[in-house]
Design a protein around this motif. Structure first.
Motif, short mmCIF file in Angstrom:
data_model
loop_
_atom_site.label_atom_id
_atom_site.label_comp_id
_atom_site.label_asym_id
_atom_site.label_seq_id
_atom_site.Cartn_x
_atom_site.Cartn_y
_atom_site.Cartn_z
N LEU A 45 0.83 -1.20 0.00
CA LEU A 45 0.00 0.00 0.00
C LEU A 45 0.86 1.25 0.00
N GLY A 46 0.38 2.24 -0.70
CA GLY A 46 1.06 3.52 -0.69
C GLY A 46 0.04 4.64 -0.61
N LEU A 47 0.39 5.72 0.06
CA LEU A 47 -0.51 6.86 0.16
C LEU A 47 0.26 8.11 -0.21
N TYR B 167 -4.15 11.19 7.31
CA TYR B 167 -4.86 10.09 6.65
C TYR B 167 -4.05 8.81 6.78
N THR B 168 -4.75 7.72 6.97
CA THR B 168 -4.12 6.42 7.08
C THR B 168 -4.82 5.44 6.17
N VAL B 169 -4.04 4.72 5.36
CA VAL B 169 -4.62 3.69 4.51
C VAL B 169 -4.10 2.33 4.99
N GLN B 170 -5.00 1.40 5.04
CA GLN B 170 -4.60 0.07 5.50
C GLN B 170 -5.48 -0.98 4.84
#
Lengths: 173, 146
Positions: free
Chosen positions: B16-18, B143-146
């Motif tokens: 994952l990348g943000l 912001y957090t992506v998971q």
């Protein structure tokens, strides 16, 4: 037997490689964003109570009522009031049964405007007339209270049921 | 057997990348009695599995905007209301949602593929909020992506 050992070793190596690659897919990724704005210069006036009812409207008494306005401002302001109608601060007949009643009250309305201490300074009780009069000054936005008062003479001819009124106009600048 | 297994290994692109396309978002119409608004964007990348995007304000303001140290004398210590944000993706597989930003994480989007997520911010400023003209208010949302 030797061939079997090589096969197992290869399988273990494969499993290790798989785990090493799959790991990053479950990692958390974060990013920051700054959100902000610069306060614009603004000045406006809202009337919270478009109609104010005075109680105690009778000869020899003091009629009173309370209204409210909101000054929305990012700079210093001055609030003024005037009665631009022909009544010039006095209350005139506006309805009801008024035959024989005074055409208008002898005295004009007074108003005392107050707000949040430290933000708004009241000018005290001010008589409302045709000419704009300063009732308060302030620094920023505030919700203001307008306390109206009208002294009625003992000899004023006011018929029961006669409705008196006028319109006070506020200006902020 | 080992050759077949190696072919099934996910490529590094699955990580994952943000990316933050707009590190700074300026709210227009920021004044007492107004609804301030602005837009930003993020990019969620390298995805082969479902993802969830969450937002929180860990700056101590819990989604409210605070004034700068200079040029704000007498102004409110923070806005009465908190920021709200509505996320939307470019792909139909991305589901966006709205949330009021606070100290705790709130989900604003989820999807299954790399996508750009647009963010529409809004802040209702009360008519009696004490703000000096020219004072800059801001906060930082994470912001957090998971």
């Amino acid at each position: 037997m030797r061939k079997m050992r090589r096969t197992i070793a290869a399988a273990l190596a494969t499993a290790a490689a798989f785990a090493a690659v799959a790991g990053p897919a479950s990692a958390l990724t974060t990013g920051d964003q700054t959100v902000g704005g610069t306060t614009l210069s603004t000045l406006s006036l809202g009337v919270s109570t478009p109609a104010v009812i005075l109680t105690g409207l009778a000869p020899g008494g003091t009629a009173s009522g309370t209204g409210a306005v909101v000054v929305t401002s990012t700079n210093s302001w001055t609030l003024k009031v005037a009665d631009a109608t022909a009544n010039a601060g006095h209350l005139g007949q506006t309805g009801g049964t008024c035959a024989g009643s005074e055409a208008s009250t002898v005295n004009p309305l007074t108003v005392t405007t107050t707000g949040t201490p430290g933000n708004t300074s009241s000018a005290g009780a001010k008589t409302i007339g045709a000419t704009p009069t300063t009732v308060a000054t302030g620094t920023f936005a505030d919700a203001l209270t307008n306390a109206y008062s009208l002294l009625l003479g003992n000899t004023e001819t006011l018929l029961t049921g006669c409705v008196y009124g006028t319109t006070a106009t506020y200006t902020v600048q | 057997m080992s050759t077949t297994a190696l072919a099934a290994v996910p490529s590094p692109a699955s990580a994952l990348g943000l990316g933050v396309s707009t590190p700074s978002v300026t709210l227009a119409n920021f004044a007492p009695g107004q609804q301030a608004s602005g837009t930003g964007a993020l990019t969620v990348s390298g995805v082969l599995t479902p993802w969830t995007l969450k937002v929180a304000d860990g700056s101590g303001h819990a989604g409210h905007l605070a004034p700068a140290v200079v040029g704000c004398a007498g102004s409110e210590l923070q806005t009465v209301n908190a920021l709200s944000v509505t996320a939307s993706g470019l792909l139909p597989t991305t589901n966006g949602a709205g949330a009021v930003i606070g100290a705790g994480s709130a989900t604003v989007a989820n999807g299954v593929a790399t996508d750009t997520v647009n963010l529409a911010y809004r802040l209702d400023v009360g008519g009696t909020e004490v703000m000096r003209a020219g004072c800059v208010y801001s906060t930082t949302v994470t912001y957090t992506v998971q």
